[in-house]
Design a protein around this motif. Structure first.
Motif, mmCIF file in Angstrom:
data_model
loop_
_atom_site.group_PDB
_atom_site.id
_atom_site.type_symbol
_atom_site.label_atom_id
_atom_site.label_comp_id
_atom_site.label_asym_id
_atom_site.label_seq_id
_atom_site.Cartn_x
_atom_site.Cartn_y
_atom_site.Cartn_z
ATOM 1 N N UNK A 1 0.852 -1.192 0.000
ATOM 2 C CA UNK A 1 0.000 0.000 0.000
ATOM 3 C C UNK A 1 0.887 1.241 0.000
ATOM 4 N N UNK A 2 0.574 2.152 -0.913
ATOM 5 C CA UNK A 2 1.256 3.447 -0.958
ATOM 6 C C UNK A 2 0.204 4.524 -0.729
ATOM 7 N N UNK A 3 0.494 5.453 0.160
ATOM 8 C CA UNK A 3 -0.453 6.532 0.445
ATOM 9 C C UNK A 3 0.283 7.861 0.470
ATOM 10 N N UNK A 4 -0.334 8.867 -0.173
ATOM 11 C CA UNK A 4 0.205 10.223 -0.152
ATOM 12 C C UNK A 4 1.596 10.348 -0.735
ATOM 13 N N UNK A 5 1.921 9.513 -1.733
ATOM 14 C CA UNK A 5 3.286 9.497 -2.265
ATOM 15 C C UNK A 5 3.505 10.651 -3.242
ATOM 16 N N UNK A 6 4.500 11.462 -2.929
ATOM 17 C CA UNK A 6 4.886 12.579 -3.797
ATOM 18 C C UNK A 6 6.360 12.433 -4.158
ATOM 19 N N UNK B 1 2.048 13.142 -7.319
ATOM 20 C CA UNK B 1 1.495 14.098 -6.361
ATOM 21 C C UNK B 1 0.453 13.394 -5.493
ATOM 22 N N UNK B 2 0.843 13.128 -4.250
ATOM 23 C CA UNK B 2 -0.060 12.484 -3.276
ATOM 24 C C UNK B 2 -0.751 11.261 -3.881
ATOM 25 N N UNK B 3 0.047 10.440 -4.572
ATOM 26 C CA UNK B 3 -0.483 9.265 -5.259
ATOM 27 C C UNK B 3 -0.717 8.125 -4.275
ATOM 28 N N UNK C 1 -6.272 0.407 -11.360
ATOM 29 C CA UNK C 1 -6.017 1.753 -10.850
ATOM 30 C C UNK C 1 -5.572 2.628 -12.008
ATOM 31 N N UNK C 2 -6.112 3.843 -12.075
ATOM 32 C CA UNK C 2 -5.780 4.792 -13.139
ATOM 33 C C UNK C 2 -5.021 5.971 -12.544
ATOM 34 N N UNK C 3 -3.886 6.293 -13.155
ATOM 35 C CA UNK C 3 -3.147 7.509 -12.830
ATOM 36 C C UNK C 3 -3.273 8.474 -14.006
ATOM 37 N N UNK C 4 -3.362 9.747 -13.696
ATOM 38 C CA UNK C 4 -3.367 10.783 -14.738
ATOM 39 C C UNK C 4 -2.703 12.034 -14.165
ATOM 40 N N UNK C 5 -1.774 12.600 -14.938
ATOM 41 C CA UNK C 5 -1.095 13.837 -14.542
ATOM 42 C C UNK C 5 -0.488 13.721 -13.143
ATOM 43 N N UNK C 6 0.191 12.587 -12.884
ATOM 44 C CA UNK C 6 0.938 12.351 -11.653
ATOM 45 C C UNK C 6 0.055 12.101 -10.433
ATOM 46 N N UNK C 7 -1.240 11.905 -10.650
ATOM 47 C CA UNK C 7 -2.170 11.702 -9.534
ATOM 48 C C UNK C 7 -2.973 10.426 -9.702
ATOM 49 N N UNK C 8 -3.410 9.883 -8.556
ATOM 50 C CA UNK C 8 -4.346 8.776 -8.558
ATOM 51 C C UNK C 8 -5.728 9.308 -8.950
#
Length: 501
Positions: free
Chosen positions: A9-14, A24-26, A215-222
């Motif tokens: 689990x990754x939370x708030x990863x910047x 950014x807070x991924x 899971x979808x990421x877009x523009x460095x964000x979850x």
């Protein structure tokens, strides 16, 4: 009953690189026994997340846990190997070593004499591959293995360290349909044995075939996480693009009509890259070749530019068939070319702007192969003005320029021979916004002057100026979209998804 903690689990990863925010807070949460997909367009942050989850880089902010426990220290590589492994698109197997040597590299058993017991190494390698049902001769040089076998060996090697969480980065990019089916079968078997997978792919239909959660990421964000079975394909594509019905920006340039073709590709094939490709580009027309990195679009463009030779079919430039696989022949026929990687293919870093910009036209710079420095520098100053290259003068080495200005030098070289056909691969990759706008505006000017343009790219902004876009998927042209396409429809075609199906 207490639920088991997630495998990872990754939370708030910047994660930042200078002024660029790669994540950014991924966040991502992967449960035991899942095959969990991670998707997103180029630049979404997928690769950066993988580097964080594998301990190659520490996040600037945020937390990563494995089984509810904090991730190891970055320096503790053995601890990371026991928790996670990544099978990359580019194999990390050493081809000169045998399969057994690769499986136990730096972990060899030593006998009483202190020498490596190769008999023991081979026995343990056979036991390891048998445990995970990998049918490969451990005595073979790894270089003799095909792509599919190398992947299975890498998975077995990862499992031998104790890891039960494996990241598969574009695992099907170089596999044929039969090999993909076998890989998916093995993933299912390993999943039933308690192995958890993070599956990264540009082919969205594979996500629906093999994955439980996406899971979808877009523009460095979850952006979202959802069970695959609950997420319609159109909604998945919309999450990746940011807007379900965003229209391509309309160009003011009038499309070319009733002009002669400057490029004719007829039933061209290159084994392992593309098959039975045919299309035309007319004078004054901008045509896009869209597709993921492994689609074949780059190889098609490089064939036209003379970097590759098609195994079958033909390429004609302004009525001339240049010798296949010859860059000088393509240049002579009227091709200007901006390659995919400017650093390795586009310029010579320590040479001057003037020398780089005139590499393709030595015959114009002096008689009998001699270069007149004043003529060269005069041409270079004209080029610097035409492309607004920020430099104190033409003598500056290209290595001293910013990325955007380096790409302008590459473009200048492509235009130096007044091409009838300009071939561009990812022309705005790694440049700032202002340079990007300038370069795309210059492409439109070139088309307005009467040259044909072929833009091979997976960047939507590069494709918006095209009169039409040909979509390449798994080596074939599968769709043609006229100007005015919607983002979601183009991306779906590039990812192999039929929104109407």
């Amino acid at each position: 009953m207490v639920a088991a903690p997630p495998v990872v689990e990754a939370t708030g990863v910047t994660k930042r690189y200078g002024s660029t925010t790669a994540l950014h807070e991924a966040a991502i949460r992967i449960e035991q026994g899942q095959t969990h997909a991670l998707v997103g367009r180029n630049g979404a942050g997928k690769s950066t997340l993988v580097s964080v989850l594998t301990g190659l880089q520490a996040p600037d902010d945020g937390v990563v846990t494995f089984g509810g426990e904090p991730a190891p220290r970055i320096a503790d590589r053995d601890a990371w190997r026991q928790r996670v492994a990544c099978v990359y698109q580019k194999s990390t197997i050493i081809p000169e070593l045998t399969v057994a040597e690769n499986l136990f590299l730096n972990r060899h058993d030593h006998g009483r004499s202190g020498l490596i017991s190769w008999k023991t190494v081979r026995r343990k390698a056979r036991e390891l591959l048998d445990t995970w049902s990998v049918d490969v001769d451990v005595r073979l040089p790894a270089g003799d293995l095909d792509v599919e076998q190398r992947q299975f060996v890498e998975i077995a090697r990862a499992l031998s360290f104790g890891a039960r969480f494996i990241i598969l980065d574009e695992p099907t990019a170089q596999l044929d349909a039969a090999a993909i089916a076998r890989l998916f079968g093995r993933i299912g078997e390993l999943q039933r044995q308690g192995v958890t997978f993070l599956f990264i792919s540009h082919h969205l239909q594979e996500v629906y075939e093999i994955c439980d959660v996406v899971t979808v990421f877009r523009d460095a964000r979850h952006v979202l996480t959802a069970p695959v079975g609950d997420l319609p394909r159109a909604e998945l594509v919309a999450a990746m693009t940011g807007e379900a019905a965003s229209e391509a920006g309309a160009s003011d340039r009038a499309p070319a009509v009733h002009t002669a073709p400057v490029l004719e590709v007829t039933r061209a094939s290159l084994p392992g890259a593309y098959e039975d490709v045919s299309f035309r580009v007319h004078a004054g027309e901008i045509v896009g070749l869209a597709g993921a990195a492994s689609s074949g679009r780059v190889e098609i463009a490089e064939t036209i530019a003379g970097l590759r030779a098609a195994g079958a079919g033909s390429v004609s430039i302004a009525g001339v068939r240049p010798r296949p696989g010859s860059v000088p022949a393509a240049l002579k026929a009227g091709v200007g070319f901006v390659p995919q990687d400017r650093h390795h293919q586009g310029y010579v870093a320590q040479m001057s702007i003037a020398d780089n910009g005139t590499l393709t036209i030595p015959d114009r710079l002096g008689p009998a192969g001699f270069i007149d420095g004043r003529r060269r520098d005069g041409f270079a100053r004209s080029m610097i003005g035409r492309l607004a290259i920020k430099t104190p003068g033409p003598e500056l080495p290209v290595s001293g320029l910013s990325g955007g200005n380096q790409q302008k030098v590459v473009m200048a070289r492509a235009l130096a021979n007044d091409p009838e056909l300009l071939v561009l691969i990812n022309p705005t990759a790694g440049v700032d916004v202002r340079s990007k706008e300038f370069l795309l505006g210059k492409v439109e000017e070139i088309a307005e002057s009467g040259a044909g343009v072929l833009v091979a790219s997976d960047e939507l902004d590069d494709l918006r100026l095209c009169d039409r876009v040909l979509v390449v998927f798994q080596g074939r042209v599968v769709a043609e979209l006229p100007r005015g396409w919607h983002d979601h429809r183009l991306v779906a075609a590039m990812e192999g998804v039929d929104l109407d199906g």
